[in-house]
Scaffold this active site. Structure first.
Site, PDB file in Angstrom:
ATOM      1  N   GLU A  88       0.829  -1.203   0.000  1.00  0.00           N
ATOM      2  CA  GLU A  88       0.000   0.000   0.000  1.00  0.00           C
ATOM      3  C   GLU A  88       0.865   1.255   0.000  1.00  0.00           C
ATOM      4  O   GLU A  88       1.737   1.414   0.852  1.00  0.00           O
ATOM      5  CB  GLU A  88      -0.893   0.048   1.241  1.00  0.00           C
ATOM      6  CG  GLU A  88      -1.997  -0.985   1.277  1.00  0.00           C
ATOM      7  CD  GLU A  88      -2.911  -0.791   2.475  1.00  0.00           C
ATOM      8  OE1 GLU A  88      -4.086  -1.151   2.366  1.00  0.00           O
ATOM      9  OE2 GLU A  88      -2.454  -0.272   3.518  1.00  0.00           O
ATOM     10  N   CYS A  89       0.645   2.155  -0.927  1.00  0.00           N
ATOM     11  CA  CYS A  89       1.233   3.488  -0.964  1.00  0.00           C
ATOM     12  C   CYS A  89       2.765   3.435  -0.843  1.00  0.00           C
ATOM     13  O   CYS A  89       3.442   3.210  -1.841  1.00  0.00           O
ATOM     14  CB  CYS A  89       0.618   4.366   0.122  1.00  0.00           C
ATOM     15  SG  CYS A  89       0.812   6.137  -0.201  1.00  0.00           S
ATOM     16  N   GLY A  90       3.332   3.599   0.345  1.00  0.00           N
ATOM     17  CA  GLY A  90       4.773   3.476   0.488  1.00  0.00           C
ATOM     18  C   GLY A  90       5.269   2.116   0.058  1.00  0.00           C
ATOM     19  O   GLY A  90       6.371   1.983  -0.496  1.00  0.00           O
ATOM     20  N   GLY A  95      -0.908  -0.703  -4.672  1.00  0.00           N
ATOM     21  CA  GLY A  95      -1.692   0.468  -5.040  1.00  0.00           C
ATOM     22  C   GLY A  95      -1.512   1.588  -4.048  1.00  0.00           C
ATOM     23  O   GLY A  95      -0.893   1.418  -2.983  1.00  0.00           O
TER      24      GLY A  95
END
Length: 469
Positions: A346-348, A445
């Protein structure tokens, strides 16, 4: 359960300072404090946890149902003397002006908990009464029980403020704190500095507690605390058994067999990867997972017998060089991926999964290279807000049509360096964005999803085919 909600008139009014000071003061009195944060924030809960010695949890009734929020609240409060809930933004700020879900006010209404309003009094005297009265009367379902004035010039200034509040509002003036630069936790692009990068936070809170009890009526605060609304009987687990899909081994053999049959979930946890909802980890464990933390920054390989790798958000951009130079860990994760291991990022975690990360100065750092893409840091915000994630391909989170709620908040943009495949769509208001990049058993994502918005996800994720042994 005695409960206090620390709310503000707006962002940066001093909610976190007051909340941490209250938590630390209650701890000094020998009370067991259960902390919470309204909204999808990851950073403030880290500071709460360090002060209280109990894991702070998020309460958000846009991402989750009202009943689920109640269950999370009451389960977490077991064994505590008092709950302290730090609000988000201004008291009535939620999803939108037309949708109050996600607001501090909605959580106060949901739990029937009293609100302590924090007001920045740095440039005001008698006019403070109009602000307090406006917030007190805006919604009769929200009980603004008391007021704490922040950034006050001194005792004489507070006398003006106290007299105005007593004379023109029904809220009880409870005290004040002065403006102190050394009480401020430094900020950066995603909010306050995390507890991982601000080790002096505990000492700061001790100083805050010493000052808090000198100018704030702690007994008055405790007297205002009230019992929250019941969550319903039988919720000894995070969620009712009907809400969580357990693994076949769990349902057949029971908890005593969990250690034998559980799936090992390696969770990246360090200064670079520290954004996780504790309830996500609890749901994974409840569904049959064994949570094994490790550090992508420091460790040389994944934990032994890893079945699933979970890379949450955080600040990989601030630790890009160290991540890039840890060749052994990057090789270990790439080998895991090549062998068919399940990876959820996720993200990072997405930034780490890409080929490279470029910082704001244009320096490029090699990452895992699991996706033919790079992320580029920008000085301006790229995305912020609540999202609905909808799968349009089968993924490690579920079949086509799987939905979950969460949020995104990031300054980087994604640049494709080759063909990429998306597996989902993000709904953000009227906008739609592709998300959920897949490569083998990797799903990555920008959205931070709350698994409690779809309790079938954890069991589906941990029961994917694991790496070749």
């Amino acid at each position: 359960m005695k409960t206090l909600i620390i709310a503000g008139t707006h962002s940066k009014v001093g909610k976190t300072t007051i909340a941490l000071a209250l938590m630390a003061t209650l701890r000094q009195r020998g009370l067991t404090v259960q902390p919470f944060k309204v909204g999808p924030d990851f950073i403030d809960p880290g500071h709460h946890t360090a002060v209280c010695g109990r894991i702070s949890r998020n309460l958000d009734n846009w991402m989750l149902s009202d009943e689920t929020v109640r269950v999370i609240f009451h389960r977490a409060c077991a064994g505590a003397d008092v709950a302290v809930i730090e609000g988000v933004m201004g008291l009535f700020d939620g999803k939108s002006p037309e949708d109050s879900r996600g607001s501090t006010a909605d959580i106060a209404r949901l739990l029937l908990a009293p609100v302590i309003l924090v007001v920045d009094a740095s440039s005001v005297a008698a006019s403070i009464a109009s602000v307090v009265r406006g917030f007190s009367e805006f919604d009769s379902r929200v009980h603004v029980a008391g007021v704490i004035c922040n950034r006050v010039a001194g005792p004489r200034h507070y006398q003006y403020l106290e007299s105005a509040i007593r004379g023109h509002t029904r809220a009880l003036p409870l005290g004040w704190l002065p403006r102190r630069a050394d009480w401020q936790i430094p900020e950066r692009h995603l909010g306050l500095t995390t507890i991982q990068d601000h080790p002096g936070s505990t000492e700061l809170c001790s100083s805050l507690a010493d000052a808090f009890c000198q100018t704030v009526d702690l007994d008055g605060l405790l007297a205002l605390s009230a019992k929250g609304k019941g969550a319903g009987k039988g919720d000894i687990y995070l969620f009712a058994e009907s809400q969580v899909q357990q693994s076949p081994n769990q349902s057949k053999q029971g908890k005593k067999m969990n250690a034998l049959f559980s799936r090992r979930i390696a969770v990246g946890r360090d200064a670079a990867f520290c954004f996780y909802y504790q309830d996500n980890l609890d749901l994974l464990a409840q569904a049959g997972g064994e949570i094994v933390p490790f550090s992508p920054l420091i460790d040389s390989q994944l934990p032994d017998r890893t079945d699933v790798l979970y890379l949450g958000g955080g600040y990989p951009e601030l630790h890009a060089r160290q991540l890039s130079e840890n060749d052994e860990m990057r090789h270990s994760i790439r080998h895991f991926h090549q062998q068919g291991g399940t990876i959820y990022a996720e993200c990072g975690g997405l930034m780490y999964a890409c080929r490279e990360l470029m910082d704001v100065s244009g320096n490029a750092f090699s990452m895992l290279d699991l996706l033919p893409a790079r992320t580029v840091m920008q000085s301006r915000l790229a995305q912020l807000g609540y999202v609905i994630w909808r799968g349009n391909r089968p993924t490690s989170l579920g079949p086509v049509g799987t939905e979950a709620r969460g949020h995104h908040f990031h300054y980087s943009r994604l640049e494709s360096l080759g063909p990429v495949t998306y597996s989902a769509e993000l709904e953000h208001g009227d906008d739609r964005y592709p998300d959920g990049l897949i490569s083998g058993n990797l799903l990555a994502g920008y959205a931070h999803l709350h698994f409690a918005s779809n309790p079938a996800i954890p069991a589906f994720l941990i029961n994917q085919s694991g790496p070749a042994k």
